[in-house]
Write a protein that holds these residues in place. Structure first.
Motif, PDB file in Angstrom:
ATOM      1  N   GLU A   1       0.842  -1.204   0.000  1.00 34.22           N
ATOM      2  CA  GLU A   1       0.000   0.000   0.000  1.00 34.22           C
ATOM      3  C   GLU A   1       0.877   1.253   0.000  1.00 34.22           C
ATOM      4  O   GLU A   1       1.835   1.369   0.766  1.00 34.22           O
ATOM      5  CB  GLU A   1      -0.915   0.014   1.220  1.00 34.22           C
ATOM      6  CG  GLU A   1      -1.807   1.247   1.292  1.00 34.22           C
ATOM      7  CD  GLU A   1      -2.776   1.216   2.467  1.00 34.22           C
ATOM      8  OE1 GLU A   1      -3.168   2.305   2.930  1.00 34.22           O
ATOM      9  OE2 GLU A   1      -3.141   0.100   2.920  1.00 34.22           O
TER      10      GLU A   1
ATOM     11  N   GLU B   1       0.311   5.584  -0.100  1.00 37.88           N
ATOM     12  CA  GLU B   1      -0.730   6.595   0.058  1.00 37.88           C
ATOM     13  C   GLU B   1      -0.113   7.987   0.165  1.00 37.88           C
ATOM     14  O   GLU B   1       0.952   8.173   0.747  1.00 37.88           O
ATOM     15  CB  GLU B   1      -1.561   6.306   1.314  1.00 37.88           C
ATOM     16  CG  GLU B   1      -2.703   7.288   1.540  1.00 37.88           C
ATOM     17  CD  GLU B   1      -3.558   6.914   2.745  1.00 37.88           C
ATOM     18  OE1 GLU B   1      -4.719   7.364   2.815  1.00 37.88           O
ATOM     19  OE2 GLU B   1      -3.066   6.169   3.623  1.00 37.88           O
TER      20      GLU B   1
ATOM     21  N   LYS C   1      -1.549  12.075   1.190  1.00 43.15           N
ATOM     22  CA  LYS C   1      -2.670  12.778   1.804  1.00 43.15           C
ATOM     23  C   LYS C   1      -2.424  14.276   1.792  1.00 43.15           C
ATOM     24  O   LYS C   1      -1.279  14.727   1.798  1.00 43.15           O
ATOM     25  CB  LYS C   1      -2.847  12.334   3.266  1.00 43.15           C
ATOM     26  CG  LYS C   1      -3.114  10.873   3.493  1.00 43.15           C
ATOM     27  CD  LYS C   1      -3.221  10.602   4.998  1.00 43.15           C
ATOM     28  CE  LYS C   1      -3.458   9.145   5.306  1.00 43.15           C
ATOM     29  NZ  LYS C   1      -3.528   8.896   6.768  1.00 43.15           N
TER      30      LYS C   1
ATOM     31  N   PHE D   1      -7.111  12.190  -0.120  1.00 44.59           N
ATOM     32  CA  PHE D   1      -6.075  11.163  -0.240  1.00 44.59           C
ATOM     33  C   PHE D   1      -6.190  10.441  -1.568  1.00 44.59           C
ATOM     34  O   PHE D   1      -7.241  10.439  -2.227  1.00 44.59           O
ATOM     35  CB  PHE D   1      -6.149  10.164   0.923  1.00 44.59           C
ATOM     36  CG  PHE D   1      -7.332   9.234   0.874  1.00 44.59           C
ATOM     37  CD1 PHE D   1      -7.309   8.072   0.090  1.00 44.59           C
ATOM     38  CD2 PHE D   1      -8.478   9.492   1.606  1.00 44.59           C
ATOM     39  CE1 PHE D   1      -8.397   7.206   0.047  1.00 44.59           C
ATOM     40  CE2 PHE D   1      -9.568   8.637   1.561  1.00 44.59           C
ATOM     41  CZ  PHE D   1      -9.526   7.488   0.779  1.00 44.59           C
TER      42      PHE D   1
ATOM     43  N   LYS E   1      -4.455   6.551  -2.966  1.00 46.69           N
ATOM     44  CA  LYS E   1      -3.569   5.449  -2.602  1.00 46.69           C
ATOM     45  C   LYS E   1      -3.683   4.309  -3.596  1.00 46.69           C
ATOM     46  O   LYS E   1      -4.662   4.194  -4.339  1.00 46.69           O
ATOM     47  CB  LYS E   1      -3.867   4.958  -1.188  1.00 46.69           C
ATOM     48  CG  LYS E   1      -5.270   4.429  -0.951  1.00 46.69           C
ATOM     49  CD  LYS E   1      -5.446   4.086   0.537  1.00 46.69           C
ATOM     50  CE  LYS E   1      -6.872   3.685   0.866  1.00 46.69           C
ATOM     51  NZ  LYS E   1      -7.042   3.386   2.311  1.00 46.69           N
TER      52      LYS E   1
ATOM     53  N   TYR F   1      -6.622   1.443  -7.230  1.00 39.68           N
ATOM     54  CA  TYR F   1      -6.472   2.871  -6.965  1.00 39.68           C
ATOM     55  C   TYR F   1      -7.692   3.305  -6.172  1.00 39.68           C
ATOM     56  O   TYR F   1      -8.827   3.024  -6.559  1.00 39.68           O
ATOM     57  CB  TYR F   1      -6.390   3.635  -8.288  1.00 39.68           C
ATOM     58  CG  TYR F   1      -6.508   5.143  -8.154  1.00 39.68           C
ATOM     59  CD1 TYR F   1      -5.371   5.941  -8.120  1.00 39.68           C
ATOM     60  CD2 TYR F   1      -7.747   5.764  -8.084  1.00 39.68           C
ATOM     61  CE1 TYR F   1      -5.478   7.327  -8.013  1.00 39.68           C
ATOM     62  CE2 TYR F   1      -7.862   7.141  -7.968  1.00 39.68           C
ATOM     63  CZ  TYR F   1      -6.728   7.914  -7.929  1.00 39.68           C
ATOM     64  OH  TYR F   1      -6.842   9.292  -7.815  1.00 39.68           O
TER      65      TYR F   1
ATOM     66  N   LEU G   1       1.448  10.469  -5.995  1.00 34.19           N
ATOM     67  CA  LEU G   1       1.276   9.031  -5.789  1.00 34.19           C
ATOM     68  C   LEU G   1       2.173   8.226  -6.725  1.00 34.19           C
ATOM     69  O   LEU G   1       2.803   7.246  -6.296  1.00 34.19           O
ATOM     70  CB  LEU G   1      -0.192   8.661  -5.999  1.00 34.19           C
ATOM     71  CG  LEU G   1      -0.590   7.218  -5.716  1.00 34.19           C
ATOM     72  CD1 LEU G   1      -0.334   6.857  -4.256  1.00 34.19           C
ATOM     73  CD2 LEU G   1      -2.066   7.001  -6.068  1.00 34.19           C
TER      74      LEU G   1
END
Length: 274
Positions: A107, A109, A111, A116, A118, A228, A241
């Motif tokens: 994962e 991510e 923010k 957010f 991720k 996604y 990202l």
């Protein structure tokens, strides 16, 4: 604009023939993400690349040269459906090398202020997006898209970009959005949609966000296998990202689709070796 085939393993390349400059599709060439995704090299730019790239990657096209004589991809009607029709008409050539993909292993991510975006490991190709606008015509919307070309054409490609009247007026005052109109965007005032024909989908706004996200994820240089997920995401968060995923090799692996097609459930309805 003209689209030209390239040989195996050449990737997506933008060529400004008025400046004789080639700009490869890569996160390192992203120079602006405020209103659109913009790439540039040696002070030469190509703007609003995300709608075209969304169609290109939905169709599984890996090698292509995009030739332009100006600094912006044609907006058409504000969606990617026109590009899909062109690709359907001209067809796609199968090449000799097997297709590569980037598979998310961990994962990742990013923010910002309650927003957010991720990427998650998955044996599907999924885009899951939610938005929440304090506007009576938008409000809260969410959509989950499990990839196939036909689903993309039917449920994503026709969703148009959108903006607010005061933003359009400001952009025009500084020399931008000169071609912007109700013919190539959904435009809203403080209370309602101004387009006389209304919406193409009841949740067209969030579907367009997915269209944009698919285009922005193409900066990875490969088809993305994974999920996604975003809330109130943006071109800027998508760019961050892609950079965050690529900065740590343990986050991903580059795989041969022929070797893993039995593992990835979406592939039987997804990409050919192109």
């Amino acid at each position: 604009m003209r689209l030209e085939p390239l040989e195996d393993n050449m990737g997506i390349v933008f060529y400004r023939n008025d400046e004789a400059i080639s700009i490869p599709l890569s996160p390192e060439y992203v120079i602006d993400t405020q209103m659109a995704t913009v790439i540039g090299k040696n002070d030469v730019v190509v703007s609003t690349i995300e709608h075209l790239l969304s169609a290109i990657y939905a169709y599984g096209i890996d090698n292509l040269r995009v030739v332009l004589d100006n600094d912006e991809i044609p907006i058409l009607d504000g969606s990617s459906s026109g590009f899909c029709m062109l690709l359907d008409e001209v067809g796609i050539k199968e090449q000799t090398k097997s297709k590569k993909a980037i598979r998310v292993k961990k994962e990742v991510e990013v923010k910002s202020d309650g927003k957010f975006a991720k990427l998650l490991p998955s044996n599907h190709i999924i885009y899951d997006f939610s938005i929440d606008f304090e506007h009576p015509a938008i409000g809260e919307q969410s959509f989950r898209f499990d990839y196939s070309i036909e689903e993309y054409k039917e449920n994503i490609s026709r969703a148009r970009t959108f903006g607010f009247l005061h933003e359009v007026q400001y952009l025009r005052s500084i020399g931008l959005a000169q071609g912007g109109s109700l013919d190539n965007a959904i435009v809203l005032d403080d209370q309602k949609i101004l387009n006389p024909d209304g919406l193409r989908y009841h949740d067209e706004f969030v579907r367009h966000k997915i269209l944009d996200a698919i285009g922005d994820m193409s900066l990875l240089g490969y088809t993305m296998i994974g999920e996604y997920n975003a809330h109130a995401g943006s071109h800027h968060l998508n760019h961050l990202l892609t950079k965050k995923l690529l900065e740590d090799p343990s986050n991903y692996e580059v795989v041969d689709l022929e070797e893993i097609k039995d593992e990835v459930e979406s592939l039987e309805k997804a990409y050919a070796t192109v």
